[in-house]
Design a protein around this motif. Sequence first.
Motif, short mmCIF file in Angstrom:
data_model
loop_
_atom_site.label_atom_id
_atom_site.label_comp_id
_atom_site.label_asym_id
_atom_site.label_seq_id
_atom_site.Cartn_x
_atom_site.Cartn_y
_atom_site.Cartn_z
N MET A 170 0.84 -1.18 0.00
CA MET A 170 0.00 0.00 0.00
C MET A 170 0.87 1.23 0.00
SD MET A 170 -3.06 -0.97 2.58
CE MET A 170 -2.14 -0.51 4.00
N SER B 18 -7.39 1.08 -1.27
CA SER B 18 -6.75 0.05 -0.46
C SER B 18 -7.28 0.01 0.97
CB SER B 18 -5.24 0.27 -0.44
OG SER B 18 -4.91 1.49 0.17
N VAL B 19 -7.93 1.09 1.44
CA VAL B 19 -8.44 1.09 2.81
C VAL B 19 -9.97 0.97 2.88
CG1 VAL B 19 -6.49 2.37 3.72
CG2 VAL B 19 -8.48 3.61 2.86
N SER C 276 -2.10 5.43 2.03
CA SER C 276 -3.05 4.37 2.35
C SER C 276 -2.61 3.60 3.58
CB SER C 276 -3.21 3.42 1.17
OG SER C 276 -2.00 2.81 0.83
N THR C 277 -1.31 3.41 3.76
CA THR C 277 -0.81 2.72 4.94
C THR C 277 -1.19 3.48 6.19
OG1 THR C 277 1.05 1.83 3.70
CG2 THR C 277 1.24 1.80 6.08
N LEU D 53 -11.50 -1.43 5.41
CA LEU D 53 -11.22 -1.17 6.81
C LEU D 53 -12.08 -0.07 7.41
CD1 LEU D 53 -7.33 -1.27 6.52
CD2 LEU D 53 -8.84 -3.13 7.14
N GLU D 54 -13.01 0.47 6.63
CA GLU D 54 -13.76 1.64 7.09
C GLU D 54 -14.66 1.35 8.28
OE1 GLU D 54 -15.79 2.99 3.61
OE2 GLU D 54 -14.14 4.31 3.02
N VAL E 66 -4.39 -6.77 3.49
CA VAL E 66 -5.64 -6.02 3.39
C VAL E 66 -6.74 -6.98 2.95
CG1 VAL E 66 -6.83 -4.15 2.22
CG2 VAL E 66 -4.43 -3.91 2.83
N ALA F 86 -4.84 3.07 6.90
CA ALA F 86 -5.12 1.72 7.38
C ALA F 86 -4.77 1.60 8.85
CB ALA F 86 -4.33 0.69 6.57
#
Length: 274
Positions: free
Chosen positions: A4, A218-219, A8-9, A222-223, A267, A12
């Motif tokens: 990522m 990429s995230v 984005s990291t 994870l929302e 992810v 996350a």
Amino acid sequence: MNRMGRFSTLLAILLLAACASQNTRSPAPQEKFPVAEQAAATGQGWSDSGAALSPEDPWEGFNRKVYAFNDVLDRALLRPAAKGYAKVTPSGVRTGVSNFFGNLQQPLTALNLLLQGHPGQAGTAVGRFLMNAVLGFGGILDPASSVGVPLRNRDFGQTLATWGWKDSRYLVLPIFGPGTVRDGLGKGVSSQASAISWLARREGAEVSILYGLDARASVLPLENFMQDASDPYLLVRDAYMQRRRCQIIDCSEEMPDYLLPDYDFEVPDFDTLR
């Protein structure tokens, strides 16, 4: 390995830290508005809501406004675009895009490692970049990880901290999101020195758009970690500042693995987003 982008990291990690929101408490009603003498004696500031301002976040009022602006922009434009990208783009292609942009960041990482006094790690970053560029079809594939070459990400904000700028005020920037004054300056330097920026100037804005879509997409899985946060602003701020501290000094004994700067995690599959 799924790679990522730096942006984005960060997102996350912040999302994964949502469980920490249970430790965020508002002051008791009787503590919200101290007498002037007490405030003057302690130098304590107070937000519009009556909560004590963090010494690291004296500009909370301004930062909250920028945070709200970023949130509106994300809901109206960035998130829908990222969901569309994740839905229509095959997972293998998305992985290749992430690998490509991740590999382009390695020369900048190598430069910062060198400036931070780690020539050996800088050489490893250069070697990783060359291996993926040559054997990985320009970085689309990631053979370096397959043979155990570590992935590191370093930026100019960390370099400035290594040079002595340890403490810096929290600052939320439009679009770029959470940071500090030091890190904002570092982002400005990185935006000029990054190979991604060079490629965007040469090939056009499509490169920057694709990079942003990849980072935001990429995230998406994870929302849900943010939904139960009583105050998302405080959650993001505290998680960012804690993790940033651990990118500057070794605090591996103080934090869970998923909050460590170079922790590699998978992810969730985008195909679950329907």
